[in-house]
Design an enzyme around this catalytic site. Structure first.
Site, PDB file in Angstrom:
ATOM      1  N   CYS A   1       0.881  -1.170   0.000  1.00  0.00           N
ATOM      2  CA  CYS A   1       0.000   0.000   0.000  1.00  0.00           C
ATOM      3  C   CYS A   1       0.912   1.212   0.000  1.00  0.00           C
ATOM      4  CB  CYS A   1      -0.910  -0.038   1.221  1.00  0.00           C
ATOM      5  SG  CYS A   1      -1.927  -1.533   1.279  1.00  0.00           S
TER       6      CYS A   1
ATOM      7  N   GLU B   1      -4.284   1.253  -5.548  1.00  0.00           N
ATOM      8  CA  GLU B   1      -3.792  -0.110  -5.693  1.00  0.00           C
ATOM      9  C   GLU B   1      -3.702  -0.408  -7.185  1.00  0.00           C
ATOM     10  OE1 GLU B   1      -2.529  -1.691  -3.444  1.00  0.00           O
ATOM     11  OE2 GLU B   1      -3.497  -1.261  -1.531  1.00  0.00           O
TER      12      GLU B   1
END
Length: 273
Positions: free
Chosen positions: A19, A122
């Site tokens: 992340c 993402e």
């Protein structure tokens, strides 16, 4: 004020493994009203569209009485580290192991923070390559990542305040994009998470490990976000040809034009134990 550090540059493969990018595009007043915190007199704020590792990120701490907001460098540097470059590899901490890893366990016990955001990126694998996706709450509201912070003291009295973001299994609505996501602290758990008097932080993690539900959605954005040098509203615009379902309502307006410096100090008393 020292100059801001150069934008972090990561390869596409590095981006997809963690992340590693997020946004905070709203006006400062929105963040202030949502979290309620004090700032230093020289505090500045600019909406961000592509926040990357090694950059200063807004974090909220508490001494048990007052919440204070300031900037920490993203990429935790343990107090015992000999070289601060270790932070480049410590932007995320898995919630499943944070309580046992030497780099994170003391911060978990004593130095927890909230990191405001209104979205994160993402990268989804497809037959034609990796596609960047922006993930947000369906409500488009601001939320907070669960963070840990540390203070590193180096040669010549150099002091560096840094942080990491906890990660967990992805929400059902995002699992097809990536199997991990940042830990989003439920609003009712934000104050307990910040409380320096929390008796058993390790047990508290179990509450944060609960499935985050189906409150998130995602939409494709431009590959411009692959470069941390690009940090403007184009990053959050839906990719060309995509329908408007899931498109952001509007970008935030700047509060001030300045950017915070590396290691920018938190308000007086902000580093309370």
């Amino acid at each position: 004020m020292q100059p801001s550090p150069k934008p972090a540059m990561m390869s596409r493969s590095e981006v997809t493994l963690m992340c590693g990018r997020y946004t905070l595009t709203v006006d400062f007043q929105v963040v202030f009203e949502r979290f309620g915190f004090q700032t230093a007199r020289d505090f500045t704020y600019t909406p961000r569209y592509n926040i990357a590792p090694s950059q200063p990120v807004l974090a909220i701490l508490s001494d048990g009485r007052v919440r204070r907001g300031g900037y920490l460098r993203w990429g935790l540097v343990p107090s015992w580290a000999k070289d601060p470059s270790i932070g480049n590899r410590m932007i995320n901490a898995r919630i499943e192991t944070a309580a046992t890893k030497p780099a994170y366990r003391e911060a978990l016990r004593r130095r927890r923070c909230l990191i405001p955001a209104d979205g994160f990126y993402e990268w989804k694998s497809t037959p034609t390559g990796k596609i960047p996706m922006r993930c947000t709450l369906r409500s488009r509201e601001v939320f907070a990542f669960a963070g840990l912070w540390e203070t590193w003291k180096g040669p010549e009295d150099r002091i560096l305040h840094s942080c990491t973001i906890l990660t967990t299994a992805a929400a059902p609505s995002l699992a097809s994009i990536h199997d991990r996501m940042p830990v989003v602290v439920p609003r009712e758990l934000e104050q307990p998470w910040l409380d320096p008097g929390l008796k058993d932080p390790e047990a508290f993690l179990q509450q944060l490990r609960r499935p985050p539900g189906d409150n998130f959605e995602a939409y494709e954005v431009s590959r411009l976000v692959n470069s941390a040098a690009v940090d403007d509203p184009r990053c959050i615009e839906p990719a060309a040809g995509q329908g408007q379902n899931g498109a952001p309502s509007s970008a935030g307006t700047p509060h001030r034009d300045e950017s915070p410096s590396e290691g920018a100090p938190l308000p007086e008393g902000g580093m309370g134990r």
